[in-house]
Scaffold this motif. Structure first.
Motif, mmCIF file in Angstrom:
data_model
loop_
_atom_site.group_PDB
_atom_site.id
_atom_site.type_symbol
_atom_site.label_atom_id
_atom_site.label_comp_id
_atom_site.label_asym_id
_atom_site.label_seq_id
_atom_site.Cartn_x
_atom_site.Cartn_y
_atom_site.Cartn_z
ATOM 1 N N ASN A 34 13.492 -2.990 19.046
ATOM 2 C CA ASN A 34 14.296 -4.107 19.558
ATOM 3 C C ASN A 34 15.343 -4.550 18.538
ATOM 4 O OD1 ASN A 34 12.802 -4.104 21.920
ATOM 5 N ND2 ASN A 34 11.377 -5.681 21.210
ATOM 6 N N ARG A 35 14.948 -4.594 17.263
ATOM 7 C CA ARG A 35 15.915 -4.982 16.228
ATOM 8 C C ARG A 35 17.047 -3.947 16.135
ATOM 9 N NH1 ARG A 35 13.957 -9.127 16.872
ATOM 10 N NH2 ARG A 35 12.610 -10.341 15.468
ATOM 11 N N ARG A 36 16.713 -2.696 16.309
ATOM 12 C CA ARG A 36 17.756 -1.663 16.265
ATOM 13 C C ARG A 36 18.709 -1.788 17.450
ATOM 14 N NH1 ARG A 36 18.931 2.719 18.548
ATOM 15 N NH2 ARG A 36 17.042 2.755 19.807
ATOM 16 N N LEU A 37 18.178 -2.056 18.635
ATOM 17 C CA LEU A 37 19.031 -2.229 19.797
ATOM 18 C C LEU A 37 19.941 -3.443 19.632
ATOM 19 C CD1 LEU A 37 16.460 -1.426 22.640
ATOM 20 C CD2 LEU A 37 18.374 0.001 21.883
ATOM 21 N N ASP A 38 19.398 -4.542 19.074
ATOM 22 C CA ASP A 38 20.229 -5.726 18.813
ATOM 23 C C ASP A 38 21.330 -5.393 17.806
ATOM 24 O OD1 ASP A 38 18.602 -7.095 20.516
ATOM 25 O OD2 ASP A 38 17.403 -8.063 18.947
ATOM 26 N N CYS A 56 25.390 -5.581 18.419
ATOM 27 C CA CYS A 56 26.301 -6.355 17.565
ATOM 28 C C CYS A 56 27.422 -5.475 17.024
ATOM 29 C CB CYS A 56 25.520 -6.991 16.417
ATOM 30 S SG CYS A 56 24.427 -8.343 16.912
ATOM 31 N N LYS A 57 27.093 -4.240 16.663
ATOM 32 C CA LYS A 57 28.134 -3.323 16.205
ATOM 33 C C LYS A 57 29.155 -3.058 17.302
ATOM 34 C CE LYS A 57 25.349 -0.828 12.756
ATOM 35 N NZ LYS A 57 24.751 0.478 12.405
ATOM 36 N N ALA A 58 28.682 -2.876 18.531
ATOM 37 C CA ALA A 58 29.593 -2.609 19.646
ATOM 38 C C ALA A 58 30.466 -3.819 19.935
ATOM 39 C CB ALA A 58 28.787 -2.208 20.878
ATOM 40 N N ARG A 118 25.763 -9.378 10.575
ATOM 41 C CA ARG A 118 25.055 -9.547 9.310
ATOM 42 C C ARG A 118 23.623 -10.022 9.543
ATOM 43 N NH1 ARG A 118 30.245 -11.309 7.508
ATOM 44 N NH2 ARG A 118 29.772 -13.470 8.086
ATOM 45 N N VAL A 119 23.460 -10.964 10.478
ATOM 46 C CA VAL A 119 22.114 -11.458 10.786
ATOM 47 C C VAL A 119 21.251 -10.333 11.370
ATOM 48 C CG1 VAL A 119 20.785 -13.057 12.215
ATOM 49 C CG2 VAL A 119 22.892 -13.833 11.107
ATOM 50 N N THR A 154 20.227 -7.838 8.709
ATOM 51 C CA THR A 154 19.162 -8.365 7.849
ATOM 52 C C THR A 154 17.803 -8.287 8.539
ATOM 53 O OG1 THR A 154 20.728 -9.883 6.779
ATOM 54 C CG2 THR A 154 18.376 -10.400 6.591
ATOM 55 N N GLU A 155 17.766 -8.670 9.815
ATOM 56 C CA GLU A 155 16.500 -8.619 10.555
ATOM 57 C C GLU A 155 16.025 -7.183 10.732
ATOM 58 O OE1 GLU A 155 17.177 -10.682 14.165
ATOM 59 O OE2 GLU A 155 17.093 -12.671 13.241
ATOM 60 N N PHE A 156 16.973 -6.269 10.965
ATOM 61 C CA PHE A 156 16.603 -4.864 11.127
ATOM 62 C C PHE A 156 16.033 -4.307 9.820
ATOM 63 C CE2 PHE A 156 17.841 -0.412 10.519
ATOM 64 C CZ PHE A 156 17.148 0.185 11.560
ATOM 65 N N ASP A 157 16.676 -4.598 8.706
ATOM 66 C CA ASP A 157 16.205 -4.098 7.412
ATOM 67 C C ASP A 157 14.826 -4.651 7.081
ATOM 68 O OD1 ASP A 157 18.561 -2.701 7.166
ATOM 69 O OD2 ASP A 157 19.539 -4.213 5.899
#
Length: 410
Positions: free
Chosen positions: A170-174, A178-180, A232-233, A236-239
């Protein structure tokens, strides 16, 4: 005027669309069809995921097959599963050996316990009862020391790993969303900036369009700033989630160590079980052999085939056998040894060695030496002796001893 109003409305819709969070299912579907960029994990992380999946799959297969080994009856396995899920104690179940012993004992009682057939049924029933008890102990030990840790991994550690992996997904999809959005906002900002740089001719509605373009450029600039902050948020959550998941996946190595220890305990339990079965059957065979000679004089009890070699190596340094395969059931020496006179036997000048007794052994006649488990004796061989036997000495006593009951020491 209509043209300006429609441009303003379209700009507001574009801005709103750039900031609306897209559903994760949409991004997941776009990735599957190759229409969206995907944040890839590093090779080490992918290897950890593959090893975790492999561990889970093989643990399930080993667990299921071990359950089949311990309880071949599928209905009984289903019943035990339901009791376990209901957190209730599984009722004690009679083993097949114990049930057979019960039937044989009842048959001996009804057919006549004093008859030769009844006496034999009673002896076999006692042996089968001991075999059933040994099987029960083995099942209990294997369940506690082997099956329970495997279940605990699948129902505990693996569920935690799966939960964190879903959260990482889920974090990766978010993050990808955000990148898109940032990419889209930057493209729109660049387009609005190009339109705003066009020199107006101040005729008809051009001045109004120029002002609207400048306003749209400012709006897109704000959207870019907002999208960068959201990115950025999300990063950070993904990492953070990736690090949590990585630590759990690296813990699979500890799981392997734990399962290795449990596997050794399972082998020990199985070895003990088969060794007990061997001793019980050897005792039964000896009992039947002594009684059979009285019932059918002149008959040879047991197989006339030579004894099977031990399962372990037959070299002197590794002559110990965890599950010994005994000598011929009759316990008789070959014809060349029939006239062996122990008082005339002298140990060779070289070739004697120490041996540790693995199991108790009851001498069948005066030519054999009775043994007690864990005692040390001196053994040697004589020319022409049956390879399944050695001469053993303990103090001033000597006699033939079966090789498979000994661990020869260097």
């Amino acid at each position: 005027m209509g043209r300006s109003s429609s441009f303003s409305v379209c700009g507001q819709l574009l801005c709103r669309g750039a900031t609306m969070p897209c559903p994760r299912t949409y991004w997941f579907t776009e990735e599957k069809f190759g229409q969206a960029e995907r944040t890839e994990l590093d090779a080490h992380f992918e290897n950890l995921l593959a090893r975790a999946d492999s561990t889970k799959n093989w643990t399930e297969k080993i667990l299921r097959q071990t359950e089949v080994l311990l309880q071949p009856n599928p209905s009984a396995r289903v019943e035990e599963f339901l009791y376990e899920k209901l957190d209730r104690k599984v009722p004690s179940r009679v083993t097949n050996g114990e049930l057979l012993a019960q039937y044989m004992a009842e048959a001996a009682s009804e057919l006549g316990p004093a008859t030769p057939y009844g006496k034999t049924l009673t002896k076999v029933a006692e042996a089968e009862k001991r075999l059933g008890a040994a099987e029960r102990d083995f099942i209990h030990a294997a369940s506690i020391n082997f099956l329970t840790p495997l279940r605990n991994f699948l129902e505990g550690d693996w569920k935690t790993i799966s939960k964190e992996r879903r959260l990482l997904q889920n974090r990766r999809l978010d993050l990808d969303a955000c990148k898109a959005r940032l990419k889209k906002a930057k493209a729109a900002e660049a387009k609005a900036t190009c339109e705003g740089d066009t020199v107006p001719d101040f005729q008809e509605t051009r001045p109004r369009n120029y002002i609207l373009s400048a306003s749209a450029s400012a709006l897109w600039n704000d959207e870019v700033d907002k999208a960068e902050q959201e990115l950025r948020v999300a990063q950070t959550e993904f990492d953070r989630q990736a690090e949590v998941t990585r630590l759990l996946l690296e813990g699979i190595s500890s799981t392997h160590v734990n399962h290795l220890r449990c596997l050794h305990e399972f082998v020990e339990a199985q070895t003990t079980y088969y060794a007990q079965c061997y001793r019980h059957m050897l005792d039964l065979q000896r009992q039947l052999g002594s009684s059979q000679g009285a019932i059918f004089p002149g008959t040879f009890v047991g197989t006339t085939e030579p004894a099977s070699p031990p399962l372990s190596s037959t070299s002197p340094a590794t002559a110990a056998a965890t599950m010994p395969v005994g000598p011929s059931a009759s316990g008789l020496a070959p014809p060349g040894e029939a006239a062996l006179r122990l008082e005339e036997v002298t140990p060779p000048a070289s070739g004697t060695r120490k041996a540790r007794v693995l199991y108790d052994y009851e001498a069948a006649d005066s030519s054999e030496l009775a043994l007690l488990a864990d005692e040390l004796i001196t053994v040697y061989s004589l020319p022409g002796m049956d390879p399944d036997w050695l001469i053993g000495e303990r103090g001033n006593k000597k006699g033939k001893v079966p090789v498979t009951y000994l661990e020869l020491l260097s």
